[in-house]
Design a protein around this motif. Structure first.
Motif, PDB file in Angstrom:
ATOM      1  N   ILE A 118       0.048  -2.443   7.236  1.00  0.00           N
ATOM      2  CA  ILE A 118       0.910  -2.389   6.052  1.00  0.00           C
ATOM      3  C   ILE A 118       2.248  -1.755   6.434  1.00  0.00           C
ATOM      4  O   ILE A 118       3.317  -2.294   6.130  1.00  0.00           O
ATOM      5  CB  ILE A 118       0.210  -1.617   4.905  1.00  0.00           C
ATOM      6  CG1 ILE A 118      -1.012  -2.419   4.421  1.00  0.00           C
ATOM      7  CG2 ILE A 118       1.178  -1.348   3.766  1.00  0.00           C
ATOM      8  CD1 ILE A 118      -1.812  -1.748   3.330  1.00  0.00           C
ATOM      9  N   ILE A 122       6.145  -3.284   6.379  1.00  0.00           N
ATOM     10  CA  ILE A 122       7.293  -2.607   5.745  1.00  0.00           C
ATOM     11  C   ILE A 122       8.426  -2.444   6.755  1.00  0.00           C
ATOM     12  O   ILE A 122       9.596  -2.692   6.457  1.00  0.00           O
ATOM     13  CB  ILE A 122       6.844  -1.248   5.168  1.00  0.00           C
ATOM     14  CG1 ILE A 122       5.943  -1.484   3.957  1.00  0.00           C
ATOM     15  CG2 ILE A 122       8.041  -0.375   4.802  1.00  0.00           C
ATOM     16  CD1 ILE A 122       5.223  -0.247   3.467  1.00  0.00           C
ATOM     17  N   ALA A 169      10.123  -5.792   7.369  1.00  0.00           N
ATOM     18  CA  ALA A 169      10.961  -6.175   6.224  1.00  0.00           C
ATOM     19  C   ALA A 169      12.235  -5.328   6.182  1.00  0.00           C
ATOM     20  O   ALA A 169      13.326  -5.830   5.903  1.00  0.00           O
ATOM     21  CB  ALA A 169      10.172  -6.007   4.921  1.00  0.00           C
ATOM     22  N   GLU A 170      12.093  -4.052   6.476  1.00  0.00           N
ATOM     23  CA  GLU A 170      13.269  -3.175   6.469  1.00  0.00           C
ATOM     24  C   GLU A 170      14.218  -3.521   7.616  1.00  0.00           C
ATOM     25  O   GLU A 170      15.445  -3.450   7.461  1.00  0.00           O
ATOM     26  CB  GLU A 170      12.835  -1.708   6.499  1.00  0.00           C
ATOM     27  CG  GLU A 170      12.140  -1.317   5.188  1.00  0.00           C
ATOM     28  CD  GLU A 170      11.723   0.134   5.075  1.00  0.00           C
ATOM     29  OE1 GLU A 170      11.390   0.561   3.954  1.00  0.00           O
ATOM     30  OE2 GLU A 170      11.689   0.849   6.102  1.00  0.00           O
ATOM     31  N   ALA A 227      16.116  -6.576   6.301  1.00  0.00           N
ATOM     32  CA  ALA A 227      17.006  -6.416   5.145  1.00  0.00           C
ATOM     33  C   ALA A 227      18.023  -5.300   5.327  1.00  0.00           C
ATOM     34  O   ALA A 227      19.195  -5.469   5.000  1.00  0.00           O
ATOM     35  CB  ALA A 227      16.170  -6.151   3.889  1.00  0.00           C
ATOM     36  N   ILE A 228      17.572  -4.172   5.828  1.00  0.00           N
ATOM     37  CA  ILE A 228      18.486  -3.020   5.906  1.00  0.00           C
ATOM     38  C   ILE A 228      19.387  -3.139   7.130  1.00  0.00           C
ATOM     39  O   ILE A 228      20.572  -2.849   7.074  1.00  0.00           O
ATOM     40  CB  ILE A 228      17.691  -1.698   5.928  1.00  0.00           C
ATOM     41  CG1 ILE A 228      16.890  -1.572   4.633  1.00  0.00           C
ATOM     42  CG2 ILE A 228      18.626  -0.501   6.119  1.00  0.00           C
ATOM     43  CD1 ILE A 228      15.968  -0.373   4.564  1.00  0.00           C
ATOM     44  N   ALA A 252      14.263  -9.967   2.364  1.00  0.00           N
ATOM     45  CA  ALA A 252      12.868  -9.858   2.774  1.00  0.00           C
ATOM     46  C   ALA A 252      11.999  -9.454   1.595  1.00  0.00           C
ATOM     47  O   ALA A 252      12.459  -8.768   0.678  1.00  0.00           O
ATOM     48  CB  ALA A 252      12.721  -8.828   3.892  1.00  0.00           C
ATOM     49  N   VAL A 253      10.763  -9.926   1.623  1.00  0.00           N
ATOM     50  CA  VAL A 253       9.763  -9.474   0.658  1.00  0.00           C
ATOM     51  C   VAL A 253       8.521  -9.106   1.454  1.00  0.00           C
ATOM     52  O   VAL A 253       8.132  -9.828   2.376  1.00  0.00           O
ATOM     53  CB  VAL A 253       9.388 -10.566  -0.360  1.00  0.00           C
ATOM     54  CG1 VAL A 253       8.366 -10.029  -1.358  1.00  0.00           C
ATOM     55  CG2 VAL A 253      10.610 -11.076  -1.096  1.00  0.00           C
ATOM     56  N   GLN A 254       7.927  -7.996   1.104  1.00  0.00           N
ATOM     57  CA  GLN A 254       6.742  -7.545   1.832  1.00  0.00           C
ATOM     58  C   GLN A 254       5.654  -7.295   0.807  1.00  0.00           C
ATOM     59  O   GLN A 254       5.892  -6.662  -0.220  1.00  0.00           O
ATOM     60  CB  GLN A 254       7.108  -6.266   2.601  1.00  0.00           C
ATOM     61  CG  GLN A 254       6.074  -5.815   3.605  1.00  0.00           C
ATOM     62  CD  GLN A 254       4.965  -5.021   2.979  1.00  0.00           C
ATOM     63  OE1 GLN A 254       5.187  -4.277   2.042  1.00  0.00           O
ATOM     64  NE2 GLN A 254       3.758  -5.206   3.470  1.00  0.00           N
ATOM     65  N   THR A 255       4.468  -7.806   1.065  1.00  0.00           N
ATOM     66  CA  THR A 255       3.394  -7.801   0.067  1.00  0.00           C
ATOM     67  C   THR A 255       2.045  -7.443   0.678  1.00  0.00           C
ATOM     68  O   THR A 255       1.740  -7.856   1.790  1.00  0.00           O
ATOM     69  CB  THR A 255       3.245  -9.217  -0.551  1.00  0.00           C
ATOM     70  OG1 THR A 255       4.507  -9.632  -1.059  1.00  0.00           O
ATOM     71  CG2 THR A 255       2.220  -9.257  -1.662  1.00  0.00           C
ATOM     72  N   ARG A 276      10.953   4.907  10.191  1.00  0.00           N
ATOM     73  CA  ARG A 276       9.639   5.045   9.528  1.00  0.00           C
ATOM     74  C   ARG A 276       8.617   5.826  10.355  1.00  0.00           C
ATOM     75  O   ARG A 276       7.531   6.135   9.850  1.00  0.00           O
ATOM     76  CB  ARG A 276       9.060   3.655   9.236  1.00  0.00           C
ATOM     77  CG  ARG A 276       9.612   2.994   7.986  1.00  0.00           C
ATOM     78  CD  ARG A 276       8.943   3.494   6.735  1.00  0.00           C
ATOM     79  NE  ARG A 276       9.587   2.976   5.539  1.00  0.00           N
ATOM     80  CZ  ARG A 276       9.400   3.487   4.315  1.00  0.00           C
ATOM     81  NH1 ARG A 276       8.588   4.480   4.118  1.00  0.00           N
ATOM     82  NH2 ARG A 276      10.021   2.979   3.282  1.00  0.00           N
TER      83      ARG A 276
END
Lengths: 190, 190
Positions: free
Chosen positions: A22, A26, A29-30, A33-34, A40-43, A159
Protein backbone atom coordinates in the motif's frame (compact mmCIF):
# COMPACT_ATOMS: atom_id res chain seq x y z
CA UNK A 1 6.25 0.32 -23.74
CA UNK A 2 6.86 3.93 -22.73
CA UNK A 3 4.95 5.26 -25.74
CA UNK A 4 1.77 3.38 -24.90
CA UNK A 5 2.32 4.37 -21.29
CA UNK A 6 2.01 8.04 -22.05
CA UNK A 7 -1.78 7.88 -22.17
CA UNK A 8 -2.76 5.90 -19.10
CA UNK A 9 -0.83 3.31 -17.15
CA UNK A 10 -2.53 0.91 -14.79
CA UNK A 11 -0.36 -0.71 -12.16
CA UNK A 12 -1.22 -3.36 -9.60
CA UNK A 13 1.14 -4.06 -6.69
CA UNK A 14 0.46 -7.18 -4.65
CA UNK A 15 2.12 -8.99 -1.80
CA UNK A 16 1.53 -10.19 1.71
CA UNK A 17 0.03 -7.92 4.33
CA UNK A 18 2.96 -6.19 6.05
CA UNK A 19 5.13 -6.07 2.92
CA UNK A 20 4.27 -2.43 2.37
CA UNK A 21 2.52 -2.68 -0.97
CA UNK A 22 0.00 0.00 0.00
CA UNK A 23 2.81 2.37 0.88
CA UNK A 24 4.57 1.47 -2.37
CA UNK A 25 1.45 2.45 -4.27
CA UNK A 26 1.23 5.78 -2.45
CA UNK A 27 4.90 6.48 -3.16
CA UNK A 28 4.48 5.70 -6.85
CA UNK A 29 1.41 7.92 -7.12
CA UNK A 30 3.18 10.74 -5.31
CA UNK A 31 6.23 10.38 -7.56
CA UNK A 32 3.96 10.80 -10.58
CA UNK A 33 1.84 13.65 -9.30
CA UNK A 34 4.01 15.66 -6.94
CA UNK A 35 7.39 15.28 -8.64
CA UNK A 36 6.61 14.47 -12.29
CA UNK A 37 3.58 16.72 -12.77
CA UNK A 38 1.25 13.93 -13.92
CA UNK A 39 -2.09 12.88 -12.49
CA UNK A 40 -2.47 9.79 -10.37
CA UNK A 41 -5.04 7.83 -8.42
CA UNK A 42 -4.09 5.25 -5.84
CA UNK A 43 -6.61 2.78 -4.45
CA UNK A 44 -6.95 -0.13 -2.10
CA UNK A 45 -10.02 -2.32 -2.21
CA UNK A 46 -10.73 -4.52 0.75
CA UNK A 47 -13.18 -7.37 0.51
CA UNK A 48 -13.60 -10.47 2.64
CA UNK A 49 -10.09 -11.51 1.58
CA UNK A 50 -8.67 -8.55 3.53
CA UNK A 51 -8.49 -10.81 6.55
CA UNK A 52 -6.35 -13.27 4.60
CA UNK A 53 -2.79 -12.76 3.49
CA UNK A 54 -2.71 -10.96 0.16
CA UNK A 55 -2.59 -7.17 0.07
CA UNK A 56 -3.05 -5.19 -3.11
CA UNK A 57 -2.61 -1.60 -4.12
CA UNK A 58 -3.50 -0.04 -7.45
CA UNK A 59 -2.14 3.05 -9.13
CA UNK A 60 -3.38 4.72 -12.30
CA UNK A 61 -1.04 7.32 -13.79
CA UNK A 62 -1.90 9.57 -16.71
CA UNK A 63 -0.78 12.79 -18.32
CA UNK A 64 -4.33 14.19 -18.09
CA UNK A 65 -7.58 13.74 -16.19
CA UNK A 66 -8.32 10.22 -14.89
CA UNK A 67 -11.95 9.23 -15.40
CA UNK A 68 -11.93 5.74 -13.96
CA UNK A 69 -9.76 5.20 -10.91
CA UNK A 70 -10.01 1.42 -11.23
CA UNK A 71 -7.50 -0.84 -12.87
CA UNK A 72 -9.40 -2.33 -15.80
CA UNK A 73 -6.57 -4.15 -17.61
CA UNK A 74 -3.27 -3.92 -15.79
CA UNK A 75 -0.29 -2.74 -17.82
CA UNK A 76 2.03 -3.72 -14.99
CA UNK A 77 1.56 -6.26 -12.20
CA UNK A 78 4.11 -6.79 -9.42
CA UNK A 79 3.77 -9.78 -7.11
CA UNK A 80 5.93 -10.32 -4.04
CA UNK A 81 4.34 -13.48 -2.66
CA UNK A 82 3.07 -16.80 -3.98
CA UNK A 83 -0.48 -16.01 -2.92
CA UNK A 84 -0.33 -12.61 -4.61
CA UNK A 85 1.08 -14.25 -7.73
CA UNK A 86 -1.62 -16.91 -7.81
CA UNK A 87 -4.29 -14.28 -7.41
CA UNK A 88 -3.10 -11.41 -9.57
CA UNK A 89 -0.52 -12.62 -12.11
CA UNK A 90 -3.33 -13.46 -14.50
CA UNK A 91 -4.64 -9.91 -14.38
CA UNK A 92 -1.82 -8.47 -16.47
CA UNK A 93 -3.03 -7.61 -19.93
CA UNK A 94 -1.57 -9.29 -23.02
CA UNK A 95 1.74 -7.63 -23.78
CA UNK A 96 1.85 -6.15 -20.30
CA UNK A 97 4.65 -6.47 -17.78
CA UNK A 98 4.56 -9.01 -14.96
CA UNK A 99 7.31 -8.56 -12.35
CA UNK A 100 7.72 -11.43 -9.91
CA UNK A 101 9.87 -11.74 -6.80
CA UNK A 102 11.54 -15.03 -7.69
CA UNK A 103 12.83 -15.20 -4.14
CA UNK A 104 9.29 -15.53 -2.78
CA UNK A 105 7.33 -17.03 -5.66
CA UNK A 106 8.42 -20.54 -6.46
CA UNK A 107 5.72 -21.74 -8.75
CA UNK A 108 5.78 -19.32 -11.69
CA UNK A 109 3.63 -20.74 -14.43
CA UNK A 110 3.86 -17.80 -16.81
CA UNK A 111 6.86 -17.82 -19.09
CA UNK A 112 6.67 -14.11 -19.85
CA UNK A 113 7.13 -13.15 -16.20
CA UNK A 114 10.16 -11.01 -15.44
CA UNK A 115 11.80 -12.78 -12.51
CA UNK A 116 13.91 -10.74 -10.12
CA UNK A 117 15.08 -11.96 -6.68
CA UNK A 118 13.60 -8.88 -5.04
CA UNK A 119 13.53 -10.18 -1.46
CA UNK A 120 17.08 -11.44 -1.73
CA UNK A 121 18.32 -8.12 -3.11
CA UNK A 122 16.52 -6.24 -0.33
CA UNK A 123 18.12 -8.37 2.36
CA UNK A 124 21.61 -8.37 0.89
CA UNK A 125 21.85 -4.82 -0.41
CA UNK A 126 20.29 -3.10 2.61
CA UNK A 127 20.32 -5.70 5.37
CA UNK A 128 16.54 -5.45 5.74
CA UNK A 129 14.05 -7.71 3.97
CA UNK A 130 11.39 -5.08 4.70
CA UNK A 131 12.84 -2.89 1.93
CA UNK A 132 11.59 -5.34 -0.71
CA UNK A 133 8.75 -2.97 -1.59
CA UNK A 134 11.27 -0.22 -2.38
CA UNK A 135 13.44 -2.59 -4.43
CA UNK A 136 10.28 -3.52 -6.35
CA UNK A 137 9.60 0.16 -7.09
CA UNK A 138 13.13 0.47 -8.46
CA UNK A 139 12.64 -2.53 -10.73
CA UNK A 140 9.26 -1.23 -11.91
CA UNK A 141 10.50 2.29 -12.64
CA UNK A 142 13.72 1.01 -14.19
CA UNK A 143 11.82 -1.23 -16.59
CA UNK A 144 8.93 1.07 -17.46
CA UNK A 145 9.99 4.67 -16.97
CA UNK A 146 6.39 5.32 -15.90
CA UNK A 147 7.83 7.97 -13.59
CA UNK A 148 11.32 9.45 -13.62
CA UNK A 149 14.07 8.06 -11.41
CA UNK A 150 14.43 11.43 -9.73
CA UNK A 151 10.71 11.53 -8.96
CA UNK A 152 10.59 8.07 -7.41
CA UNK A 153 13.72 8.80 -5.37
CA UNK A 154 12.20 11.99 -3.99
CA UNK A 155 8.92 10.24 -3.24
CA UNK A 156 10.64 7.32 -1.51
CA UNK A 157 12.75 9.69 0.58
CA UNK A 158 9.72 11.77 1.57
CA UNK A 159 7.75 8.71 2.76
CA UNK A 160 10.59 6.68 4.30
CA UNK A 161 10.33 6.51 8.09
CA UNK A 162 12.83 8.91 9.65
CA UNK A 163 16.28 7.36 9.78
CA UNK A 164 15.61 4.91 6.95
CA UNK A 165 15.98 7.32 4.02
CA UNK A 166 19.47 6.14 3.09
CA UNK A 167 18.51 2.47 3.39
CA UNK A 168 15.54 3.03 1.13
CA UNK A 169 17.64 4.93 -1.41
CA UNK A 170 19.97 1.93 -1.51
CA UNK A 171 17.01 -0.39 -2.00
CA UNK A 172 15.72 1.74 -4.85
CA UNK A 173 19.15 1.78 -6.45
CA UNK A 174 19.30 -2.03 -6.16
CA UNK A 175 16.00 -2.16 -8.03
CA UNK A 176 17.31 0.14 -10.80
CA UNK A 177 20.42 -2.06 -11.18
CA UNK A 178 18.34 -5.22 -11.36
CA UNK A 179 16.18 -3.64 -14.07
CA UNK A 180 19.30 -2.84 -16.08
CA UNK A 181 20.50 -6.44 -15.77
CA UNK A 182 17.10 -7.70 -16.95
CA UNK A 183 17.11 -5.37 -19.92
CA UNK A 184 20.66 -6.28 -20.90
CA UNK A 185 19.74 -9.94 -20.85
CA UNK A 186 16.57 -9.27 -22.84
CA UNK A 187 18.44 -7.64 -25.71
CA UNK A 188 20.93 -10.50 -25.80
CA UNK A 189 23.86 -8.69 -24.25
CA UNK A 190 26.34 -10.19 -21.73
CA UNK B 1 -27.41 8.48 10.86
CA UNK B 2 -26.31 4.92 11.60
CA UNK B 3 -29.31 3.44 9.80
CA UNK B 4 -28.58 5.25 6.55
CA UNK B 5 -24.94 4.37 7.04
CA UNK B 6 -25.60 0.66 6.87
CA UNK B 7 -25.85 0.74 3.08
CA UNK B 8 -22.89 2.79 1.94
CA UNK B 9 -20.93 5.48 3.73
CA UNK B 10 -18.70 7.89 1.87
CA UNK B 11 -16.03 9.65 3.88
CA UNK B 12 -13.59 12.35 2.85
CA UNK B 13 -10.61 13.19 5.07
CA UNK B 14 -8.68 16.32 4.23
CA UNK B 15 -5.80 18.24 5.74
CA UNK B 16 -2.34 19.52 4.96
CA UNK B 17 0.25 17.27 3.43
CA UNK B 18 2.13 15.67 6.32
CA UNK B 19 -0.89 15.53 8.61
CA UNK B 20 -1.37 11.87 7.89
CA UNK B 21 -4.80 11.98 6.26
CA UNK B 22 -3.86 9.25 3.77
CA UNK B 23 -2.79 6.99 6.60
CA UNK B 24 -6.00 7.86 8.47
CA UNK B 25 -8.00 6.73 5.45
CA UNK B 26 -6.10 3.45 5.25
CA UNK B 27 -6.64 2.83 8.96
CA UNK B 28 -10.37 3.52 8.67
CA UNK B 29 -10.70 1.19 5.67
CA UNK B 30 -8.74 -1.53 7.44
CA UNK B 31 -10.88 -1.13 10.56
CA UNK B 32 -13.98 -1.69 8.43
CA UNK B 33 -12.69 -4.58 6.33
CA UNK B 34 -10.21 -6.46 8.47
CA UNK B 35 -11.77 -6.02 11.90
CA UNK B 36 -15.47 -5.34 11.25
CA UNK B 37 -16.03 -7.69 8.31
CA UNK B 38 -17.33 -5.00 5.95
CA UNK B 39 -16.07 -4.00 2.54
CA UNK B 40 -14.05 -0.86 1.98
CA UNK B 41 -12.26 1.06 -0.72
CA UNK B 42 -9.71 3.73 0.06
CA UNK B 43 -8.50 6.17 -2.58
CA UNK B 44 -6.23 9.15 -3.08
CA UNK B 45 -6.52 11.24 -6.21
CA UNK B 46 -3.65 13.49 -7.09
CA UNK B 47 -4.08 16.26 -9.61
CA UNK B 48 -2.09 19.41 -10.18
CA UNK B 49 -3.05 20.50 -6.65
CA UNK B 50 -0.93 17.65 -5.26
CA UNK B 51 2.03 20.01 -5.29
CA UNK B 52 0.10 22.43 -3.11
CA UNK B 53 -0.81 22.01 0.50
CA UNK B 54 -4.09 20.13 0.77
CA UNK B 55 -4.08 16.34 0.99
CA UNK B 56 -7.22 14.27 0.72
CA UNK B 57 -8.11 10.66 1.28
CA UNK B 58 -11.43 9.00 0.58
CA UNK B 59 -12.99 5.91 2.08
CA UNK B 60 -16.16 4.13 1.03
CA UNK B 61 -17.49 1.56 3.48
CA UNK B 62 -20.37 -0.80 2.80
CA UNK B 63 -21.85 -4.02 4.06
CA UNK B 64 -21.72 -5.51 0.55
CA UNK B 65 -19.96 -5.12 -2.78
CA UNK B 66 -18.80 -1.58 -3.67
CA UNK B 67 -19.49 -0.73 -7.31
CA UNK B 68 -18.13 2.81 -7.44
CA UNK B 69 -15.01 3.49 -5.41
CA UNK B 70 -15.44 7.26 -5.74
CA UNK B 71 -17.04 9.54 -3.23
CA UNK B 72 -20.09 10.89 -5.05
CA UNK B 73 -21.82 12.75 -2.20
CA UNK B 74 -19.86 12.68 1.03
CA UNK B 75 -21.74 11.53 4.12
CA UNK B 76 -18.85 12.65 6.30
CA UNK B 77 -16.14 15.24 5.66
CA UNK B 78 -13.30 15.91 8.08
CA UNK B 79 -11.07 18.95 7.56
CA UNK B 80 -7.95 19.63 9.59
CA UNK B 81 -6.71 22.78 7.87
CA UNK B 82 -8.15 26.04 6.55
CA UNK B 83 -7.21 25.16 2.99
CA UNK B 84 -8.81 21.73 3.29
CA UNK B 85 -11.91 23.32 4.77
CA UNK B 86 -12.17 25.92 2.02
CA UNK B 87 -11.80 23.21 -0.60
CA UNK B 88 -13.84 20.33 0.75
CA UNK B 89 -16.30 21.55 3.40
CA UNK B 90 -18.83 22.23 0.66
CA UNK B 91 -18.67 18.65 -0.55
CA UNK B 92 -20.59 17.23 2.39
CA UNK B 93 -24.09 16.24 1.34
CA UNK B 94 -27.17 17.88 2.87
CA UNK B 95 -27.74 16.30 6.26
CA UNK B 96 -24.22 14.92 6.27
CA UNK B 97 -21.61 15.40 8.96
CA UNK B 98 -18.86 18.00 8.70
CA UNK B 99 -16.15 17.69 11.35
CA UNK B 100 -13.74 20.63 11.58
CA UNK B 101 -10.57 21.08 13.59
CA UNK B 102 -11.49 24.40 15.21
CA UNK B 103 -7.89 24.71 16.37
CA UNK B 104 -6.69 24.96 12.76
CA UNK B 105 -9.68 26.32 10.86
CA UNK B 106 -10.53 29.84 11.90
CA UNK B 107 -12.96 30.90 9.25
CA UNK B 108 -15.83 28.40 9.51
CA UNK B 109 -18.68 29.70 7.46
CA UNK B 110 -20.99 26.71 7.85
CA UNK B 111 -23.15 26.76 10.93
CA UNK B 112 -23.79 23.02 10.85
CA UNK B 113 -20.10 22.17 11.19
CA UNK B 114 -19.17 20.14 14.25
CA UNK B 115 -16.22 22.02 15.72
CA UNK B 116 -13.70 20.11 17.79
CA UNK B 117 -10.26 21.46 18.78
CA UNK B 118 -8.59 18.38 17.33
CA UNK B 119 -5.05 19.75 17.08
CA UNK B 120 -5.20 21.11 20.60
CA UNK B 121 -6.45 17.78 21.99
CA UNK B 122 -3.69 15.94 20.12
CA UNK B 123 -1.00 18.18 21.57
CA UNK B 124 -2.33 18.24 25.10
CA UNK B 125 -3.53 14.66 25.48
CA UNK B 126 -0.52 12.97 23.87
CA UNK B 127 2.15 15.68 23.72
CA UNK B 128 2.39 15.32 19.93
CA UNK B 129 0.47 17.46 17.46
CA UNK B 130 1.16 14.78 14.84
CA UNK B 131 -1.50 12.55 16.45
CA UNK B 132 -4.26 14.90 15.24
CA UNK B 133 -5.18 12.43 12.50
CA UNK B 134 -5.79 9.73 15.13
CA UNK B 135 -7.82 12.11 17.31
CA UNK B 136 -9.89 12.90 14.20
CA UNK B 137 -10.55 9.19 13.66
CA UNK B 138 -11.76 8.93 17.24
CA UNK B 139 -14.15 11.87 16.76
CA UNK B 140 -15.41 10.44 13.48
CA UNK B 141 -16.00 6.94 14.82
CA UNK B 142 -17.45 8.28 18.07
CA UNK B 143 -19.99 10.39 16.21
CA UNK B 144 -20.91 7.99 13.41
CA UNK B 145 -20.27 4.43 14.54
CA UNK B 146 -19.34 3.70 10.93
CA UNK B 147 -16.89 1.16 12.35
CA UNK B 148 -16.77 -0.22 15.87
CA UNK B 149 -14.49 1.30 18.50
CA UNK B 150 -12.70 -2.01 18.89
CA UNK B 151 -12.07 -2.19 15.14
CA UNK B 152 -10.61 1.30 14.87
CA UNK B 153 -8.45 0.71 17.92
CA UNK B 154 -7.04 -2.49 16.45
CA UNK B 155 -6.45 -0.82 13.08
CA UNK B 156 -4.73 2.20 14.66
CA UNK B 157 -2.51 -0.05 16.74
CA UNK B 158 -1.58 -2.19 13.74
CA UNK B 159 -0.55 0.83 11.64
CA UNK B 160 1.06 2.98 14.35
CA UNK B 161 4.82 3.23 13.96
CA UNK B 162 6.52 0.93 16.46
CA UNK B 163 6.76 2.59 19.85
CA UNK B 164 3.83 4.96 19.23
CA UNK B 165 0.99 2.48 19.79
CA UNK B 166 0.15 3.74 23.27
CA UNK B 167 0.32 7.38 22.20
CA UNK B 168 -2.04 6.69 19.32
CA UNK B 169 -4.43 4.78 21.57
CA UNK B 170 -4.52 7.84 23.84
CA UNK B 171 -5.18 10.07 20.83
CA UNK B 172 -8.03 7.83 19.72
CA UNK B 173 -9.50 7.86 23.22
CA UNK B 174 -9.31 11.66 23.24
CA UNK B 175 -11.31 11.64 20.02
CA UNK B 176 -13.95 9.31 21.50
CA UNK B 177 -14.26 11.59 24.56
CA UNK B 178 -14.61 14.68 22.40
CA UNK B 179 -17.36 12.98 20.40
CA UNK B 180 -19.22 12.22 23.63
CA UNK B 181 -18.97 15.84 24.73
CA UNK B 182 -20.31 16.98 21.34
CA UNK B 183 -23.23 14.56 21.53
CA UNK B 184 -24.09 15.54 25.09
CA UNK B 185 -24.17 19.19 24.09
CA UNK B 186 -26.26 18.37 21.03
CA UNK B 187 -29.03 16.72 23.07
CA UNK B 188 -29.08 19.63 25.46
CA UNK B 189 -27.43 17.93 28.42
CA UNK B 190 -24.84 19.52 30.74
Amino acid sequence: MSEAMAARTEIRLAGEGGQGMILAGIILAEAAAIYDGKMAVQTQSYGPEARGGASKSEVVIAAGEIDHPEVLAADVVVTLSQEAFDKYAGSVKPGGLLIVDSDAVHSIHMSEAVKVPIGWLALHKTGKAITANTVALGVLVGLTGVVSRQAIEKAVTARAPRGTEEMNRMALEAGFEAAELVQRKAVGGV
